[in-house]
Design an enzyme around this catalytic site. Structure first.
Site, PDB file in Angstrom:
ATOM      1  N   CYS A  62     -28.562  33.755   7.063  1.00  0.00           N
ATOM      2  CA  CYS A  62     -29.739  34.319   7.740  1.00  0.00           C
ATOM      3  C   CYS A  62     -29.383  34.675   9.188  1.00  0.00           C
ATOM      4  CB  CYS A  62     -30.887  33.312   7.709  1.00  0.00           C
ATOM      5  SG  CYS A  62     -32.375  33.960   8.482  1.00  0.00           S
ATOM      6  N   CYS A  69     -32.037  24.860  11.290  1.00  0.00           N
ATOM      7  CA  CYS A  69     -31.839  25.365   9.932  1.00  0.00           C
ATOM      8  C   CYS A  69     -30.371  25.475   9.557  1.00  0.00           C
ATOM      9  CB  CYS A  69     -32.525  26.722   9.788  1.00  0.00           C
ATOM     10  SG  CYS A  69     -32.358  27.378   8.115  1.00  0.00           S
TER      11      CYS A  69
HETATM   12  S1  SF4 Z   1     -35.635  28.869   9.051  1.00  0.00           S
HETATM   13 FE1  SF4 Z   1     -33.490  29.343   8.456  1.00  0.00          FE
HETATM   14  S2  SF4 Z   1     -33.708  30.779   6.779  1.00  0.00           S
HETATM   15 FE2  SF4 Z   1     -35.693  30.736   7.803  1.00  0.00          FE
HETATM   16  S3  SF4 Z   1     -35.606  32.375   9.328  1.00  0.00           S
HETATM   17 FE3  SF4 Z   1     -34.894  30.530  10.381  1.00  0.00          FE
HETATM   18  S4  SF4 Z   1     -32.653  30.541  10.153  1.00  0.00           S
HETATM   19 FE4  SF4 Z   1     -33.494  31.988   8.632  1.00  0.00          FE
END
Ligand code: SF4
Length: 325
Positions: A62, A69
């Site tokens: 991502c 995350c």
């Molecule tokens: S929580 Fe993780 S998967 Fe979701 S937008 Fe943020 S970095 Fe991307």
């Protein structure tokens, strides 16, 4: 200090002030628990807990930099990026989740926002899960208004998009999208007629003022989110924000209790971090008004208690899965 129970408002309201929320956090623990449990049973059967299963349908890689995350490409976390799963494979997982007792199937994709082509595939997944008789939820990042409308058309019940933390602490956690971006997505979801799943993460090195700010941001939404996941940061310290474990479990329970009191009709969900919680802490959370959990061994990329251990915990506490409405 200890206002009698008749002074409690059991009706949802969106005019909470930070001072009122701070006063709830500051209550003596027995008083806070009593109030939260009273509000809980005014709206729900306190022996029933809704269970959802969460599947990562597109993992890792991502471009966002959410500091908690493991799927962000900005940090070295060991999570490998994968493509969007095939529809059949997702539906097989949904069937297994239903057999294990889940009433809601949530699908998460690690995107900044979905491309329209990918959204079409997700819509087919939503239709397939609905056909199994389960509630559906997806979390796909930011959404435009037409994308939200497309998901509604496919029959989506819930869209998850968290506020994560207080507006003030937010810049310490994420820099690639703003708080307002998140609020805009929530508005598109609401306008499309999809129920909102929106909560936050605690244990990220934030102060109590930030936890107050998070609850304030959630509880002052014109309509409260129907689901409010309260996550505890888990995992190794490989990302931008401090690892959890430092948050006193009782402070976590207080956060759950204050969420319950301020958003009386919402499902308050124990989400990430349950794996690291004792049974006693989880029991206190249920007493404080948590009435939803994720079941299944994984929450996207983080470990979660096994279905069997949840069954045993439910048995010990005399809890049962909430039937579909
Ligand atoms: S929580 Fe993780 S998967 Fe979701 S937008 Fe943020 S970095 Fe991307």
């Amino acid at each position: 200090m200890n206002a009698p129970i008749r002074d409690l408002s059991f009706s949802p309201r969106s005019d909470w002030t930070r001072a009122q929320i701070a006063a709830l956090f500051a209550l003596p623990f027995p008083e806070l628990m009593f109030r939260a449990a009273s509000v809980h049973r005014a709206h729900f059967d306190p022996t029933q807990v809704q269970t959802s299963t969460l599947l990562s349908v597109k993992t890792g890689g991502c471009p966002e930099d959410c500091g908690y995350c493991s799927q962000s490409s900005k940090y070295e976390t060991g999570v490998k990026a994968s493509k969007l799963m095939a529809v059949d494979a997702v539906l097989a997982e949904a069937r297994a989740a239903k057999e294990a007792g889940a009433s809601r199937f949530c699908m998460g994709a690690a995107w900044r926002e979905p491309k329209d082509k990918d959204l079409d595939t997700v819509c087919v997944m939503v239709e397939g899960v609905k056909a199994l008789g389960m509630e559906t939820c997806v979390t796909l990042g930011m959404l435009t208004a037409p994308q939200a409308a497309r998901l509604k058309q496919a029959g989506l019940d819930y869209y998850n998009h968290n506020l994560d933390t207080s507006p003030e602490y937010y810049r310490h956690v994420i820099t690639t999208r703003t708080y307002q971006d998140r609020l805009d997505t929530l508005e598109h979801v609401r306008e499309a007629g999809i129920s909102v799943c929106c909560g936050g993460i605690v244990g990220m090195g934030e102060s109590e003022q930030d936890r107050i700010g998070l609850i304030h941001a959630l509880a002052t939404q014109p309509i409260h989110p129907e689901s409010v996941p309260i996550n505890l940061l888990v995992g190794e310290d490989t990302r931008a924000v401090e690892s959890a474990g430092k948050l006193d479990p009782l402070e976590f329970v207080r956060t759950v209790a204050v969420a319950r009191i301020t958003m009386p009709k919402s499902m308050v969900r124990l989400s990430a971090g349950r794996q690291d919680m004792s049974e006693e802490t989880q029991a206190l959370c249920f007493l404080a008004g948590a009435n939803s959990i994720f079941c299944g061994p994984k929450l996207l990329t983080t470990p979660n208690p096994l279905v069997d251990s949840d069954r045993q915990l439910f048995e010990k506490l005399g809890l049962s899965p909430m039937p579909l409405p």
